[in-house]
Motif scaffolding. Sequence first.
Motif, PDB file in Angstrom:
ATOM      1  N   VAL A   1      24.196  50.987  37.092  1.00  0.00           N
ATOM      2  CA  VAL A   1      25.023  50.168  37.975  1.00  0.00           C
ATOM      3  C   VAL A   1      25.117  48.746  37.441  1.00  0.00           C
ATOM      4  O   VAL A   1      26.161  48.108  37.483  1.00  0.00           O
ATOM      5  N   LEU A   2      24.016  48.259  36.891  1.00  0.00           N
ATOM      6  CA  LEU A   2      24.016  46.909  36.349  1.00  0.00           C
ATOM      7  C   LEU A   2      25.058  46.771  35.239  1.00  0.00           C
ATOM      8  O   LEU A   2      25.747  45.755  35.125  1.00  0.00           O
ATOM      9  N   LEU A   3      25.181  47.801  34.415  1.00  0.00           N
ATOM     10  CA  LEU A   3      26.145  47.745  33.329  1.00  0.00           C
ATOM     11  C   LEU A   3      27.572  47.648  33.873  1.00  0.00           C
ATOM     12  O   LEU A   3      28.415  46.927  33.342  1.00  0.00           O
ATOM     13  N   LEU A   4      27.827  48.389  34.955  1.00  0.00           N
ATOM     14  CA  LEU A   4      29.146  48.319  35.575  1.00  0.00           C
ATOM     15  C   LEU A   4      29.398  46.938  36.150  1.00  0.00           C
ATOM     16  O   LEU A   4      30.484  46.363  36.006  1.00  0.00           O
ATOM     17  N   MET A   5      28.369  46.394  36.805  1.00  0.00           N
ATOM     18  CA  MET A   5      28.517  45.097  37.445  1.00  0.00           C
ATOM     19  C   MET A   5      28.750  44.003  36.420  1.00  0.00           C
ATOM     20  O   MET A   5      29.481  43.044  36.648  1.00  0.00           O
ATOM     21  N   ALA A   6      28.104  44.131  35.282  1.00  0.00           N
ATOM     22  CA  ALA A   6      28.234  43.114  34.245  1.00  0.00           C
ATOM     23  C   ALA A   6      29.661  43.010  33.727  1.00  0.00           C
ATOM     24  O   ALA A   6      30.065  42.001  33.162  1.00  0.00           O
TER      25      ALA A   6
ATOM     26  N   ASN B   1      39.811  34.369  51.131  1.00  0.00           N
ATOM     27  CA  ASN B   1      40.103  33.747  49.831  1.00  0.00           C
ATOM     28  C   ASN B   1      39.250  32.515  49.567  1.00  0.00           C
ATOM     29  O   ASN B   1      38.925  32.208  48.420  1.00  0.00           O
ATOM     30  N   ASN B   2      38.890  31.805  50.645  1.00  0.00           N
ATOM     31  CA  ASN B   2      38.180  30.532  50.465  1.00  0.00           C
ATOM     32  C   ASN B   2      36.672  30.649  50.641  1.00  0.00           C
ATOM     33  O   ASN B   2      35.982  29.621  50.687  1.00  0.00           O
ATOM     34  N   ILE B   3      36.121  31.860  50.731  1.00  0.00           N
ATOM     35  CA  ILE B   3      34.680  31.982  50.872  1.00  0.00           C
ATOM     36  C   ILE B   3      34.012  31.614  49.545  1.00  0.00           C
ATOM     37  O   ILE B   3      34.551  31.873  48.463  1.00  0.00           O
ATOM     38  N   ALA B   4      32.856  30.961  49.623  1.00  0.00           N
ATOM     39  CA  ALA B   4      32.110  30.669  48.403  1.00  0.00           C
ATOM     40  C   ALA B   4      31.815  31.976  47.672  1.00  0.00           C
ATOM     41  O   ALA B   4      31.444  32.966  48.281  1.00  0.00           O
ATOM     42  N   ARG B   5      32.023  31.979  46.371  1.00  0.00           N
ATOM     43  CA  ARG B   5      31.746  33.176  45.575  1.00  0.00           C
ATOM     44  C   ARG B   5      30.238  33.446  45.559  1.00  0.00           C
ATOM     45  O   ARG B   5      29.432  32.516  45.554  1.00  0.00           O
ATOM     46  N   GLY B   6      29.854  34.720  45.559  1.00  0.00           N
ATOM     47  CA  GLY B   6      28.446  35.084  45.541  1.00  0.00           C
ATOM     48  C   GLY B   6      27.984  35.454  44.139  1.00  0.00           C
ATOM     49  O   GLY B   6      28.757  35.967  43.322  1.00  0.00           O
ATOM     50  N   TYR B   7      26.682  35.212  43.868  1.00  0.00           N
ATOM     51  CA  TYR B   7      26.121  35.463  42.536  1.00  0.00           C
ATOM     52  C   TYR B   7      24.710  36.039  42.658  1.00  0.00           C
ATOM     53  O   TYR B   7      23.970  35.685  43.580  1.00  0.00           O
ATOM     54  N   ILE B   8      24.343  36.886  41.700  1.00  0.00           N
ATOM     55  CA  ILE B   8      23.014  37.500  41.716  1.00  0.00           C
ATOM     56  C   ILE B   8      22.362  37.390  40.344  1.00  0.00           C
ATOM     57  O   ILE B   8      23.024  37.449  39.309  1.00  0.00           O
ATOM     58  N   ASP B   9      21.044  37.267  40.372  1.00  0.00           N
ATOM     59  CA  ASP B   9      20.223  37.206  39.159  1.00  0.00           C
ATOM     60  C   ASP B   9      19.481  38.536  39.033  1.00  0.00           C
ATOM     61  O   ASP B   9      18.275  38.621  39.254  1.00  0.00           O
ATOM     62  N   LEU B  10      20.205  39.579  38.664  1.00  0.00           N
ATOM     63  CA  LEU B  10      19.622  40.922  38.669  1.00  0.00           C
ATOM     64  C   LEU B  10      18.583  41.136  37.585  1.00  0.00           C
ATOM     65  O   LEU B  10      17.687  41.958  37.727  1.00  0.00           O
ATOM     66  N   TYR B  11      18.715  40.421  36.488  1.00  0.00           N
ATOM     67  CA  TYR B  11      17.779  40.622  35.387  1.00  0.00           C
ATOM     68  C   TYR B  11      16.603  39.650  35.423  1.00  0.00           C
ATOM     69  O   TYR B  11      15.763  39.658  34.528  1.00  0.00           O
ATOM     70  N   SER B  12      16.554  38.791  36.453  1.00  0.00           N
ATOM     71  CA  SER B  12      15.503  37.769  36.572  1.00  0.00           C
ATOM     72  C   SER B  12      15.427  36.885  35.326  1.00  0.00           C
ATOM     73  O   SER B  12      14.344  36.556  34.832  1.00  0.00           O
ATOM     74  N   ASN B  13      16.598  36.503  34.837  1.00  0.00           N
ATOM     75  CA  ASN B  13      16.635  35.649  33.649  1.00  0.00           C
ATOM     76  C   ASN B  13      17.659  34.520  33.787  1.00  0.00           C
ATOM     77  O   ASN B  13      18.002  33.865  32.812  1.00  0.00           O
ATOM     78  N   PHE B  14      18.138  34.316  35.030  1.00  0.00           N
ATOM     79  CA  PHE B  14      19.117  33.284  35.343  1.00  0.00           C
ATOM     80  C   PHE B  14      20.489  33.536  34.698  1.00  0.00           C
ATOM     81  O   PHE B  14      21.341  32.652  34.702  1.00  0.00           O
ATOM     82  N   LYS B  15      20.716  34.746  34.149  1.00  0.00           N
ATOM     83  CA  LYS B  15      22.048  35.110  33.679  1.00  0.00           C
ATOM     84  C   LYS B  15      22.771  35.799  34.829  1.00  0.00           C
ATOM     85  O   LYS B  15      22.714  37.010  34.982  1.00  0.00           O
TER      86      LYS B  15
ATOM     87  N   ILE C   1      25.460  37.155  37.724  1.00  0.00           N
ATOM     88  CA  ILE C   1      26.627  38.014  37.785  1.00  0.00           C
ATOM     89  C   ILE C   1      27.316  37.759  39.115  1.00  0.00           C
ATOM     90  O   ILE C   1      26.654  37.674  40.150  1.00  0.00           O
ATOM     91  N   GLU C   2      28.637  37.648  39.102  1.00  0.00           N
ATOM     92  CA  GLU C   2      29.340  37.451  40.375  1.00  0.00           C
ATOM     93  C   GLU C   2      29.293  38.732  41.213  1.00  0.00           C
ATOM     94  O   GLU C   2      29.458  39.838  40.691  1.00  0.00           O
ATOM     95  N   SER C   3      29.086  38.553  42.520  1.00  0.00           N
ATOM     96  CA  SER C   3      28.895  39.704  43.418  1.00  0.00           C
ATOM     97  C   SER C   3      29.687  39.561  44.713  1.00  0.00           C
ATOM     98  O   SER C   3      29.336  40.153  45.728  1.00  0.00           O
ATOM     99  N   THR C   4      30.749  38.778  44.685  1.00  0.00           N
ATOM    100  CA  THR C   4      31.475  38.426  45.902  1.00  0.00           C
ATOM    101  C   THR C   4      31.902  39.642  46.720  1.00  0.00           C
ATOM    102  O   THR C   4      31.896  39.600  47.951  1.00  0.00           O
ATOM    103  N   TYR C   5      32.241  40.729  46.054  1.00  0.00           N
ATOM    104  CA  TYR C   5      32.803  41.901  46.757  1.00  0.00           C
ATOM    105  C   TYR C   5      31.778  43.025  46.956  1.00  0.00           C
ATOM    106  O   TYR C   5      32.158  44.148  47.272  1.00  0.00           O
ATOM    107  N   PHE C   6      30.484  42.725  46.802  1.00  0.00           N
ATOM    108  CA  PHE C   6      29.485  43.793  46.790  1.00  0.00           C
ATOM    109  C   PHE C   6      28.705  43.939  48.094  1.00  0.00           C
ATOM    110  O   PHE C   6      27.606  44.478  48.089  1.00  0.00           O
ATOM    111  N   SER C   7      29.220  43.491  49.212  1.00  0.00           N
ATOM    112  CA  SER C   7      28.469  43.580  50.471  1.00  0.00           C
ATOM    113  C   SER C   7      29.223  44.391  51.515  1.00  0.00           C
ATOM    114  O   SER C   7      29.151  44.116  52.707  1.00  0.00           O
ATOM    115  N   GLY C   8      29.907  45.431  51.090  1.00  0.00           N
ATOM    116  CA  GLY C   8      30.772  46.185  51.993  1.00  0.00           C
ATOM    117  C   GLY C   8      30.064  46.921  53.107  1.00  0.00           C
ATOM    118  O   GLY C   8      30.691  47.296  54.104  1.00  0.00           O
TER     119      GLY C   8
END
Length: 393
Positions: free
Chosen positions: A11-16, A246-260, A262-269
């Motif tokens: 899943v991480l690969l898809l998200m990336a 449209n104006n919601i703050a974009r969401g981001y996640i640190d899935l690899y615990s390395n501060f790299k 990934i945007e996750s704005t649409y992942f809370s369905g």
Amino acid sequence: MKNIFVVFLFVLLLMACEKSETIDPETYSCSFNFTDNSANHPKAQQYQATVNEIVSKGTVGIMMSVYHPNSGQWLGAAGKADINNNIAMQPCMTSRMGSTIKMFTATVTMLLYQEHKINLDEKISNYLKASYIHKIRNAETATIRQLLQHSSGIYNYIQNPKFQTASMNDLKREWRAGDLLPYAYHQPAYFAAGTDVRYSNTNYILLGLLIEQIEGQPLHEVFEKRIFNPLGMTKSLFAAKNPVPNNIARGYIDLYSNFKIIESTYFSGWDYYTADGGLISNPYDMSLFFRKLINGEIISQPLLNEMLTWKTPKEQDADFFPIAYGLGIFKMTTAKGDVYFHSGDAIGYYANMMYIPSSKSVIVYAVNSNYGKLDEWVSTKKAIEKILESTWE
């Protein structure tokens, strides 16, 4: 409270591979409908330094409201609301507030109780269809009060590995109550109803169904009519009305615990349509709600006292403050004193609303990034202690 997810490599690969949108900066334009004097607040520099430090540790963006009866309100922000479009976070913006909606759900339930439309000590099964109840252990015997206080013992659907797998396999899926409840079917109850307390999102899905049945309206309309509009919460909505504004703050996640990140704005369905999540708001609106609730301006003082009647779990989280459960609200015991609160997160978002009874102060903050190394500075005991240390009066 923290949602529990298992992260799978495929899943991480898809998200990336997710690409950020190009959004016109004007889309994020916002303002308050009052004069904001935060720049003149006597502790403006101190509070701004607090949010700046949180961003310096890796958090993408943060909004904060600090209210003290004597010194008034400070509103501030730091970091980015949208990295791809280089949009600075502003305190008037909106973000996902996750499980903080449970305090709103509990408040609406108390309003129905105040109007004699329900009885808190009746079984939830007396109100809901058997199809919602009979496959969930304890649901046939648990009372509305026990659902509100997480003392029902009902299994938390989010903890079901099958749900975690299904959710992660389709991160943009939008789930309804009828899709989520089956993940609690036939699962063992945690304890006999009323004998302990343990957090369960399933409780609040059932309460949301109760509210819709009694009011004869969808949840987003009930929250507007009962809470948002009467209180003047102009920046707040239930996600079912507009899942990803449209104006919601974009969401981001640190899935690899390395501060790299990934945007996750649409992942809370899973969090859009049920009363265990789905709040979109900002710290000002949430502070306004908390103050009016505690001041007895939404429900009567006797009913507020019932919400603030505490039950302590038999087991505590060793990594967090000792907590006690009220009706849709929690109490944590900190080194500085008791704090009433409710936190919440979604994928890429975290928020916490806190009331300090000793000073009648309210501190609310919301960030648009979480998981991995980011959580250390926004949602852990250490993070909350630091925020309380810098804002306590």
